[in-house]
Design a protein around this motif. Structure first.
Motif, PDB file in Angstrom:
ATOM      1  N   ASN A  74     -14.120  -3.829 -14.140  1.00  0.00           N
ATOM      2  CA  ASN A  74     -14.275  -5.274 -14.213  1.00  0.00           C
ATOM      3  C   ASN A  74     -14.933  -5.597 -15.553  1.00  0.00           C
ATOM      4  O   ASN A  74     -16.102  -5.288 -15.775  1.00  0.00           O
ATOM      5  N   ILE A  75     -14.184  -6.215 -16.456  1.00  0.00           N
ATOM      6  CA  ILE A  75     -14.683  -6.492 -17.795  1.00  0.00           C
ATOM      7  C   ILE A  75     -15.853  -7.473 -17.755  1.00  0.00           C
ATOM      8  O   ILE A  75     -16.767  -7.417 -18.579  1.00  0.00           O
ATOM      9  N   ASN A  76     -15.865  -8.356 -16.774  1.00  0.00           N
ATOM     10  CA  ASN A  76     -16.895  -9.398 -16.733  1.00  0.00           C
ATOM     11  C   ASN A  76     -18.268  -8.863 -16.361  1.00  0.00           C
ATOM     12  O   ASN A  76     -19.279  -9.383 -16.822  1.00  0.00           O
ATOM     13  N   ASN A  77     -18.331  -7.832 -15.505  1.00  0.00           N
ATOM     14  CA  ASN A  77     -19.644  -7.298 -15.119  1.00  0.00           C
ATOM     15  C   ASN A  77     -19.804  -5.803 -15.394  1.00  0.00           C
ATOM     16  O   ASN A  77     -20.864  -5.242 -15.138  1.00  0.00           O
ATOM     17  N   GLY A  78     -18.743  -5.155 -15.905  1.00  0.00           N
ATOM     18  CA  GLY A  78     -18.825  -3.751 -16.290  1.00  0.00           C
ATOM     19  C   GLY A  78     -18.739  -2.755 -15.152  1.00  0.00           C
ATOM     20  O   GLY A  78     -18.933  -1.552 -15.370  1.00  0.00           O
ATOM     21  N   LYS A  79     -18.460  -3.192 -13.929  1.00  0.00           N
ATOM     22  CA  LYS A  79     -18.434  -2.291 -12.779  1.00  0.00           C
ATOM     23  C   LYS A  79     -17.125  -1.498 -12.721  1.00  0.00           C
ATOM     24  O   LYS A  79     -16.057  -2.021 -13.012  1.00  0.00           O
ATOM     25  N   LYS A  80     -17.254  -0.238 -12.311  1.00  0.00           N
ATOM     26  CA  LYS A  80     -16.097   0.632 -12.097  1.00  0.00           C
ATOM     27  C   LYS A  80     -15.733   0.588 -10.619  1.00  0.00           C
ATOM     28  O   LYS A  80     -16.595   0.780  -9.756  1.00  0.00           O
ATOM     29  N   ILE A  81     -14.470   0.342 -10.321  1.00  0.00           N
ATOM     30  CA  ILE A  81     -14.037   0.132  -8.936  1.00  0.00           C
ATOM     31  C   ILE A  81     -12.839   1.030  -8.641  1.00  0.00           C
ATOM     32  O   ILE A  81     -11.934   1.158  -9.472  1.00  0.00           O
ATOM     33  N   LYS A  82     -12.844   1.623  -7.450  1.00  0.00           N
ATOM     34  CA  LYS A  82     -11.675   2.370  -6.991  1.00  0.00           C
ATOM     35  C   LYS A  82     -10.780   1.434  -6.191  1.00  0.00           C
ATOM     36  O   LYS A  82     -11.254   0.718  -5.305  1.00  0.00           O
ATOM     37  N   VAL A  83      -9.496   1.431  -6.497  1.00  0.00           N
ATOM     38  CA  VAL A  83      -8.555   0.541  -5.821  1.00  0.00           C
ATOM     39  C   VAL A  83      -8.289   1.093  -4.418  1.00  0.00           C
ATOM     40  O   VAL A  83      -7.621   2.113  -4.264  1.00  0.00           O
ATOM     41  N   PRO A  84      -8.795   0.444  -3.372  1.00  0.00           N
ATOM     42  CA  PRO A  84      -8.664   1.006  -2.032  1.00  0.00           C
ATOM     43  C   PRO A  84      -7.294   0.758  -1.396  1.00  0.00           C
ATOM     44  O   PRO A  84      -6.740   1.619  -0.721  1.00  0.00           O
ATOM     45  N   ARG A  85      -6.773  -0.442  -1.601  1.00  0.00           N
ATOM     46  CA  ARG A  85      -5.528  -0.819  -0.915  1.00  0.00           C
ATOM     47  C   ARG A  85      -4.849  -1.948  -1.678  1.00  0.00           C
ATOM     48  O   ARG A  85      -5.494  -2.907  -2.092  1.00  0.00           O
ATOM     49  N   ILE A  86      -3.549  -1.818  -1.881  1.00  0.00           N
ATOM     50  CA  ILE A  86      -2.762  -2.851  -2.557  1.00  0.00           C
ATOM     51  C   ILE A  86      -1.704  -3.345  -1.583  1.00  0.00           C
ATOM     52  O   ILE A  86      -1.023  -2.538  -0.924  1.00  0.00           O
ATOM     53  N   VAL A  87      -1.566  -4.660  -1.488  1.00  0.00           N
ATOM     54  CA  VAL A  87      -0.560  -5.230  -0.594  1.00  0.00           C
ATOM     55  C   VAL A  87       0.248  -6.286  -1.331  1.00  0.00           C
ATOM     56  O   VAL A  87      -0.242  -6.942  -2.256  1.00  0.00           O
ATOM     57  N   ARG A  88       1.485  -6.423  -0.921  1.00  0.00           N
ATOM     58  CA  ARG A  88       2.341  -7.509  -1.395  1.00  0.00           C
ATOM     59  C   ARG A  88       2.412  -8.546  -0.286  1.00  0.00           C
ATOM     60  O   ARG A  88       2.633  -8.212   0.876  1.00  0.00           O
ATOM     61  N   MET A  89       2.187  -9.799  -0.638  1.00  0.00           N
ATOM     62  CA  MET A  89       2.090 -10.861   0.355  1.00  0.00           C
ATOM     63  C   MET A  89       3.464 -11.451   0.662  1.00  0.00           C
ATOM     64  O   MET A  89       4.234 -11.760  -0.253  1.00  0.00           O
ATOM     65  N   HIS A  90       3.761 -11.587   1.957  1.00  0.00           N
ATOM     66  CA  HIS A  90       4.949 -12.288   2.437  1.00  0.00           C
ATOM     67  C   HIS A  90       4.471 -13.314   3.459  1.00  0.00           C
ATOM     68  O   HIS A  90       4.350 -13.008   4.644  1.00  0.00           O
ATOM     69  N   SER A  91       4.140 -14.501   2.985  1.00  0.00           N
ATOM     70  CA  SER A  91       3.557 -15.520   3.842  1.00  0.00           C
ATOM     71  C   SER A  91       2.271 -14.961   4.451  1.00  0.00           C
ATOM     72  O   SER A  91       1.339 -14.635   3.724  1.00  0.00           O
ATOM     73  N   ASP A  92       2.208 -14.793   5.776  1.00  0.00           N
ATOM     74  CA  ASP A  92       1.005 -14.235   6.398  1.00  0.00           C
ATOM     75  C   ASP A  92       1.162 -12.753   6.717  1.00  0.00           C
ATOM     76  O   ASP A  92       0.347 -12.174   7.420  1.00  0.00           O
ATOM     77  N   GLU A  93       2.216 -12.115   6.203  1.00  0.00           N
ATOM     78  CA  GLU A  93       2.444 -10.692   6.430  1.00  0.00           C
ATOM     79  C   GLU A  93       2.049  -9.891   5.195  1.00  0.00           C
ATOM     80  O   GLU A  93       2.203 -10.350   4.060  1.00  0.00           O
ATOM     81  N   LEU A  94       1.540  -8.678   5.423  1.00  0.00           N
ATOM     82  CA  LEU A  94       1.083  -7.808   4.342  1.00  0.00           C
ATOM     83  C   LEU A  94       1.970  -6.571   4.280  1.00  0.00           C
ATOM     84  O   LEU A  94       2.196  -5.909   5.290  1.00  0.00           O
ATOM     85  N   GLU A  95       2.455  -6.260   3.092  1.00  0.00           N
ATOM     86  CA  GLU A  95       3.254  -5.051   2.886  1.00  0.00           C
ATOM     87  C   GLU A  95       2.478  -4.100   1.980  1.00  0.00           C
ATOM     88  O   GLU A  95       2.206  -4.414   0.813  1.00  0.00           O
ATOM     89  N   ASP A  96       2.095  -2.955   2.509  1.00  0.00           N
ATOM     90  CA  ASP A  96       1.344  -1.978   1.719  1.00  0.00           C
ATOM     91  C   ASP A  96       2.243  -1.356   0.657  1.00  0.00           C
ATOM     92  O   ASP A  96       3.371  -0.934   0.946  1.00  0.00           O
ATOM     93  N   ILE A  97       1.735  -1.284  -0.570  1.00  0.00           N
ATOM     94  CA  ILE A  97       2.458  -0.655  -1.667  1.00  0.00           C
ATOM     95  C   ILE A  97       1.496   0.284  -2.387  1.00  0.00           C
ATOM     96  O   ILE A  97       0.275   0.177  -2.255  1.00  0.00           O
ATOM     97  N   THR A  98       2.042   1.217  -3.137  1.00  0.00           N
ATOM     98  CA  THR A  98       1.215   2.210  -3.827  1.00  0.00           C
ATOM     99  C   THR A  98       0.937   1.837  -5.270  1.00  0.00           C
ATOM    100  O   THR A  98      -0.020   2.333  -5.865  1.00  0.00           O
ATOM    101  N   GLU A  99       1.770   0.981  -5.863  1.00  0.00           N
ATOM    102  CA  GLU A  99       1.535   0.573  -7.238  1.00  0.00           C
ATOM    103  C   GLU A  99       2.165  -0.786  -7.502  1.00  0.00           C
ATOM    104  O   GLU A  99       3.068  -1.226  -6.778  1.00  0.00           O
ATOM    105  N   ALA A 100       1.668  -1.437  -8.545  1.00  0.00           N
ATOM    106  CA  ALA A 100       2.171  -2.753  -8.934  1.00  0.00           C
ATOM    107  C   ALA A 100       2.318  -2.776 -10.451  1.00  0.00           C
ATOM    108  O   ALA A 100       1.309  -2.763 -11.171  1.00  0.00           O
TER     109      ALA A 100
END
Length: 236
Positions: A74-100
């Motif tokens: 995060n450039i704004n606060n310098g924190k290092k974060i591990k990406v836990p879960r990525i989803v693609r939104m379809h209205s109110d449904e969530l589709e898990d994906i591995t990369e974007a």
């Protein structure tokens, strides 16, 4: 409508995007970023939402590739974060994906950040210029009706500030009031209603109190006779 969006609006490759190179804080140079998945990652959080699994952060990937399990900064606060879960939104449904890849709009769970924060993979120090935030035009004093909901009250205000940069909250130490400021009466009323609906915290609002002060403005001559006394309160 969607056909019109596809036919008439530009694709991510046709839009020129710029960021600021903040590697040298004294000299922030504008740089162009490209919709290319092979380049270093540059993404921005543009919307926050409280989901079933914690904070849901909507991201637009401007450059590079966002991968599940990877580390981002995060450039704004310098924190290092591990990406836990990525989803693609379809209205109110969530589709898990591995990369974007670059050009995608996705959402992440469990990442604490604010709206407008920029994320990179650490190879570059780019900050996407966020939108101009105007100064507030109206303020209200807000107080929860019950003292037992103080934690929820603070939690709600903290979340609303992360979601909306135009909402300001501060505590007036002189009057002991919590003051919320925003872009108008309706803007503030919406957050008061959301606090009641989402956090079960009912509040009363009113105009902020003002402490009046008196001071000596000019010199004046006067005569006074101090008489000795025995007992009583005395003279000062």
């Amino acid at each position: 409508l969607l056909d019109g969006v596809i036919d008439y609006l530009p694709s991510p490759h046709e839009v020129r995007n710029t960021a600021l190179d903040v590697a040298n804080p004294e000299e922030e140079k504008p740089v162009e970023i490209f919709t290319d998945a092979s380049l270093p990652l540059v993404a921005m959080a543009f919307k926050l939402e409280e989901g079933r699994f914690g904070q849901l952060t909507y991201l637009r990937v401007y450059q590079g590739n966002l991968r599940k399990g990877g580390f981002i900064y995060n450039i704004n606060n310098g924190k290092k974060i591990k990406v836990p879960r990525i989803v693609r939104m379809h209205s109110d449904e969530l589709e898990d994906i591995t990369e974007a890849p670059a050009g995608e709009i996705v959402a992440m769970f469990g990442v604490e950040c604010a709206s407008g924060d920029t994320f990179t993979d650490g190879k570059v120090q780019y900050a996407l210029s966020s939108m101009h935030v105007a100064d507030p035009v109206m303020s209200l004093a807000i107080t929860p009706l019950s003292r037992d909901v103080g934690t929820q009250f603070s939690k709600a205000l903290s979340r609303f500030q992360r979601e909306d940069p135009t909402l300001r909250v501060h505590f007036d130490g002189e009057t002991g009031e919590t003051i919320i400021s925003g872009m108008g009466e309706l803007h503030l009323e919406i957050y008061v209603e959301r606090m009641k609906r989402e956090y079960k915290v009912e509040c009363k609002t009113g105009k902020p109190r003002v402490n009046f002060r008196e001071t000596v403005t000019s010199r004046a001559d006067f005569d006074y006779t101090h008489k000795k006394q025995s007992g009583g309160q005395g003279q000062f």
